[in-house]
Design a protein around this motif. Structure first.
Motif, PDB file in Angstrom:
ATOM      1  N   ASP A 348       0.839  -1.206   0.000  1.00 14.08           N
ATOM      2  CA  ASP A 348       0.000   0.000   0.000  1.00 14.08           C
ATOM      3  C   ASP A 348       0.874   1.256   0.000  1.00 14.08           C
ATOM      4  OD1 ASP A 348      -2.212   1.579   0.014  1.00 14.08           O
ATOM      5  OD2 ASP A 348      -2.735   1.228   2.120  1.00 14.08           O
ATOM      6  N   LEU A 349       1.719   1.360  -1.029  1.00 13.92           N
ATOM      7  CA  LEU A 349       2.720   2.419  -1.084  1.00 13.92           C
ATOM      8  C   LEU A 349       2.697   3.211  -2.384  1.00 13.92           C
ATOM      9  CD1 LEU A 349       5.757   0.490   0.490  1.00 13.92           C
ATOM     10  CD2 LEU A 349       4.291   2.170   1.610  1.00 13.92           C
ATOM     11  N   TYR A 350       1.785   2.899  -3.282  1.00 16.52           N
ATOM     12  CA  TYR A 350       1.775   3.616  -4.556  1.00 16.52           C
ATOM     13  C   TYR A 350       1.347   5.065  -4.347  1.00 16.52           C
ATOM     14  CZ  TYR A 350      -3.292   2.738  -4.459  1.00 16.52           C
ATOM     15  OH  TYR A 350      -4.619   2.691  -4.107  1.00 16.52           O
ATOM     16  N   PRO A 351       1.964   6.005  -5.070  1.00 16.99           N
ATOM     17  CA  PRO A 351       1.606   7.425  -4.925  1.00 16.99           C
ATOM     18  C   PRO A 351       0.190   7.696  -5.413  1.00 16.99           C
ATOM     19  CG  PRO A 351       3.765   7.153  -5.955  1.00 16.99           C
ATOM     20  CD  PRO A 351       3.106   5.818  -5.969  1.00 16.99           C
ATOM     21  N   ARG A 352      -0.542   8.468  -4.658  1.00 17.73           N
ATOM     22  CA  ARG A 352      -1.947   8.772  -4.943  1.00 17.73           C
ATOM     23  C   ARG A 352      -2.120  10.113  -5.653  1.00 17.73           C
ATOM     24  NH1 ARG A 352      -1.405   4.185  -1.587  1.00 17.73           N
ATOM     25  NH2 ARG A 352      -3.444   3.546  -0.763  1.00 17.73           N
ATOM     26  N   ALA A 353      -3.389  10.361  -6.049  1.00 15.42           N
ATOM     27  CA  ALA A 353      -3.741  11.660  -6.620  1.00 15.42           C
ATOM     28  C   ALA A 353      -3.432  12.774  -5.633  1.00 15.42           C
ATOM     29  CB  ALA A 353      -5.219  11.681  -7.001  1.00 15.42           C
ATOM     30  N   GLU A 354      -3.601  12.511  -4.339  1.00 16.66           N
ATOM     31  CA  GLU A 354      -3.294  13.514  -3.323  1.00 16.66           C
ATOM     32  C   GLU A 354      -1.825  13.934  -3.396  1.00 16.66           C
ATOM     33  OE1 GLU A 354      -6.950  11.379  -1.853  1.00 16.66           O
ATOM     34  OE2 GLU A 354      -5.090  10.820  -2.876  1.00 16.66           O
ATOM     35  N   ASP A 355      -0.934  12.976  -3.713  1.00 17.28           N
ATOM     36  CA  ASP A 355       0.483  13.299  -3.863  1.00 17.28           C
ATOM     37  C   ASP A 355       0.718  14.175  -5.093  1.00 17.28           C
ATOM     38  OD1 ASP A 355       1.586  11.629  -1.652  1.00 17.28           O
ATOM     39  OD2 ASP A 355       0.716  10.016  -2.836  1.00 17.28           O
ATOM     40  N   GLY A 356       0.011  13.858  -6.171  1.00  7.37           N
ATOM     41  CA  GLY A 356       0.116  14.688  -7.366  1.00  7.37           C
ATOM     42  C   GLY A 356      -0.363  16.101  -7.129  1.00  7.37           C
ATOM     43  N   LEU A 357      -1.436  16.241  -6.340  1.00 13.84           N
ATOM     44  CA  LEU A 357      -1.960  17.566  -6.006  1.00 13.84           C
ATOM     45  C   LEU A 357      -0.972  18.335  -5.142  1.00 13.84           C
ATOM     46  CD1 LEU A 357      -4.068  19.793  -5.648  1.00 13.84           C
ATOM     47  CD2 LEU A 357      -5.181  18.344  -3.910  1.00 13.84           C
ATOM     48  N   ARG A 358      -0.417  17.691  -4.118  1.00 15.92           N
ATOM     49  CA  ARG A 358       0.554  18.380  -3.262  1.00 15.92           C
ATOM     50  C   ARG A 358       1.766  18.839  -4.069  1.00 15.92           C
ATOM     51  NH1 ARG A 358      -1.075  14.129   0.458  1.00 15.92           N
ATOM     52  NH2 ARG A 358      -2.227  15.041   2.197  1.00 15.92           N
ATOM     53  N   SER A 359       2.197  18.024  -5.021  1.00 19.59           N
ATOM     54  CA  SER A 359       3.330  18.405  -5.854  1.00 19.59           C
ATOM     55  C   SER A 359       3.014  19.640  -6.687  1.00 19.59           C
ATOM     56  CB  SER A 359       3.725  17.246  -6.775  1.00 19.59           C
ATOM     57  OG  SER A 359       4.278  16.176  -6.045  1.00 19.59           O
ATOM     58  N   MET A 360       1.813  19.696  -7.255  1.00 21.59           N
ATOM     59  CA  MET A 360       1.462  20.854  -8.067  1.00 21.59           C
ATOM     60  C   MET A 360       1.359  22.106  -7.204  1.00 21.59           C
ATOM     61  SD  MET A 360       1.127  22.170 -10.934  1.00 21.59           S
ATOM     62  CE  MET A 360       1.616  20.598 -11.653  1.00 21.59           C
TER      63      MET A 360
END
Length: 385
Positions: A348-360
């Motif tokens: 359960d370690l795959y990067p989520r949409a939430e990670d993509g949002l935080r990056s942006m």
């Protein structure tokens, strides 16, 4: 066990990233490559798909054709990978999520924070997986770093230092090279060049390993090649949710650096150092003891590291295998949903949409801080404040 069906958008012939995804998705026999819209030129995409073994009726001319074709099939794809130019990620990901598909999107997930928030909300609303390919988190020893931090081996984390610096855009004579020029063109790249391209990998890695999110930051951005409208070098200081201090350097003009992704984590009881160019070794310095070298594949590592090791100790594992670990995580997540069970926590370690949002949100924060001579700014997306 039947393989899951997988499809790809983009990643056509000559693509830098396409082969790594196809190798990664197929490595463990979890996914069968059954559908694709591989090129912005419809006939070229169809032809390349057929040469890769796709049935002619599932080698599509564009992503809309693929969406329509797959939506009506009983054997539709279980996962769609979006590996198209950056500005197209949002629309394609949104439409496939709406149609009920699980999606793995290349980074950046979107071009704006508002688009990112829409994707996060849509993934939550539909219950579909939306993952983002921060593929370097798939390396076995990066996952072991995360496990060491989580179980308290380092004590409280005081400092994290991340780098992603290379020198492949250091030649000013490349100013008109179309493969380089677009990266520094605001009309095509958005508000940031080097940080959005490479820096967010390093920033996400810092969050992934420490288990903390970036809350605020101060950035010094510069175009060392003055003709560039966007930065080719950035130094970012940041503060994390658990009180950790962060430092990040990213550059595309560091002649002599090749890939350049490294991460160092310093706690009360010890320090860790890992470099992507030497991924089989993790350097561990316990307080008051001698330096130790942890080897990928050795006995006694964490379940997270053991699960993502395929070849014996002393043999190199590289980027396609790191990508394969992301796909292995996603296969477990999809199967768990199909079977109505909890997924393996070590997966359960795959990067989520939430990670993509935080990056942006961090990309826009760096751009704003850089323009304001390093003023500290909030790096969190509005929906997470």
């Amino acid at each position: 066990m039947a393989r899951l069906n997988w499809g790809m958008i983009g990643g056509g012939e000559g693509s830098q990233i396409g082969p790594a995804h196809r190798l990664g998705a197929g490595l463990d026999g979890e996914f069968a490559f059954v559908a694709g819209a591989l090129d912005h030129r419809p006939e070229a995409g169809r032809d390349y798909g057929r040469r890769l073994g796709l049935d002619p009726d599932r080698s599509y001319g564009n992503w809309r054709e693929m969406l329509e074709g797959e939506a009506g099939r009983a054997d539709r794809v279980d996962l769609v990978t979006v590996a198209t130019p950056n500005a197209t990620h949002f629309e394609i990901t949104r439409e496939f999520l709406k149609a009920g598909f699980h999606v793995l999107c290349e980074k950046p997930m979107t071009m704006t924070v508002e688009e990112g928030e829409e994707i996060v909300a849509l993934a939550r609303e539909t219950g579909r997986i939306c993952a983002v390919n921060y593929g370097y988190t798939g390396y076995s020893l990066v996952r072991h770093m995360k496990a060491m931090v989580a179980r308290g081996d380092l004590g409280r984390i005081r400092l994290v230092v991340a780098e992603f610096a290379h020198g492949h855009h250091a030649d000013a004579a490349d100013a008109d090279n179309p493969r380089v020029r677009w990266r520094y063109d605001p009309a095509q790249a958005g508000v940031s060049a080097q940080f959005a391209d490479c820096g967010i990998h390093a920033l996400h890695m810092a969050s992934f390993v420490t288990g903390q999110e970036v809350e605020r930051l101060s950035a010094d951005t510069v175009s060392c090649i003055e003709s560039r409208a966007l930065e080719d070098d950035a130094m970012v200081n940041f503060r994390m949710s658990g009180g950790t201090v962060g430092r990040l350097w990213t550059s595309s003009v560091a002649i002599g650096r090749q890939h350049g992704l490294t991460l160092q984590v310093f706690g009360e009881k010890g320090g860790l150092r890992w470099a992507q160019e030497q991924p089989n070794q993790l350097y561990w310095m316990p307080l008051g003891q001698r330096l130790q070298v942890i080897e990928r594949g050795e006995a006694g590592l964490s379940p997270e590291a053991d699960r993502t090791t395929r070849v014996t100790i002393g043999h190199a594992e590289g980027m396609p295998l790191a990508f394969a670990n992301i796909y292995k995580d996603l296969a477990e997540a999809i199967r768990a949903r199909k079977e109505g069970r909890e997924m393996d926590p070590a997966a359960d370690l795959y990067p989520r949409a939430e990670d993509g949002l935080r990056s942006m949100a961090a990309v826009f924060a760096v751009a704003a801080s850089g323009k304001a001579d390093g003023t500290w700014v909030d790096a969190r997306p509005p929906m997470f404040r």
